[in-house]
Design a protein around this motif. Sequence first.
Motif, PDB file in Angstrom:
ATOM      1  N   GLY A  13       0.828  -1.197   0.000  1.00  0.00           N
ATOM      2  CA  GLY A  13       0.000   0.000   0.000  1.00  0.00           C
ATOM      3  C   GLY A  13       0.866   1.252   0.000  1.00  0.00           C
ATOM      4  O   GLY A  13       2.083   1.192   0.156  1.00  0.00           O
ATOM      5  N   GLY A  14       0.256   2.399  -0.179  1.00  0.00           N
ATOM      6  CA  GLY A  14       0.984   3.659  -0.200  1.00  0.00           C
ATOM      7  C   GLY A  14       1.659   3.985   1.120  1.00  0.00           C
ATOM      8  O   GLY A  14       2.616   4.742   1.174  1.00  0.00           O
ATOM      9  N   ASP A  15       1.177   3.390   2.208  1.00  0.00           N
ATOM     10  CA  ASP A  15       1.756   3.658   3.519  1.00  0.00           C
ATOM     11  C   ASP A  15       2.860   2.670   3.879  1.00  0.00           C
ATOM     12  O   ASP A  15       3.358   2.651   4.993  1.00  0.00           O
ATOM     13  CB  ASP A  15       0.665   3.616   4.591  1.00  0.00           C
ATOM     14  CG  ASP A  15      -0.121   2.315   4.582  1.00  0.00           C
ATOM     15  OD1 ASP A  15       0.227   1.396   3.807  1.00  0.00           O
ATOM     16  OD2 ASP A  15      -1.105   2.216   5.347  1.00  0.00           O
ATOM     17  N   GLY A  16       3.241   1.798   2.918  1.00  0.00           N
ATOM     18  CA  GLY A  16       4.302   0.829   3.165  1.00  0.00           C
ATOM     19  C   GLY A  16       3.823  -0.466   3.787  1.00  0.00           C
ATOM     20  O   GLY A  16       4.618  -1.370   3.994  1.00  0.00           O
ATOM     21  N   GLU A  19      -1.115  -4.778   1.690  1.00  0.00           N
ATOM     22  CA  GLU A  19      -2.569  -4.691   1.539  1.00  0.00           C
ATOM     23  C   GLU A  19      -3.186  -5.972   1.010  1.00  0.00           C
ATOM     24  O   GLU A  19      -4.376  -6.190   1.156  1.00  0.00           O
ATOM     25  CB  GLU A  19      -2.932  -3.534   0.608  1.00  0.00           C
ATOM     26  CG  GLU A  19      -2.666  -2.179   1.227  1.00  0.00           C
ATOM     27  CD  GLU A  19      -3.194  -1.053   0.368  1.00  0.00           C
ATOM     28  OE1 GLU A  19      -3.710  -1.299  -0.734  1.00  0.00           O
ATOM     29  OE2 GLU A  19      -3.089   0.100   0.811  1.00  0.00           O
TER      30      GLU A  19
END
Length: 51
Positions: A13-16, A19
């Motif tokens: 995911g974009g937050d590392g 997902e």
Amino acid sequence: MPNAVLAIGMIAGGDGLMEGLAMGQYPVGQVPTCLKYTPLAPGLMPPTFPG
């Protein structure tokens, strides 16, 4: 399954954080071309795990 390849893929995911997780089992020689697979060199044994 004997003589099989287990493919595991993760989606980041974009937050590392992870997902998603996808797994598939394919007979040797029938792995999808989108997956990079290098067979073991002759004489090498694949790892074994306790059942």
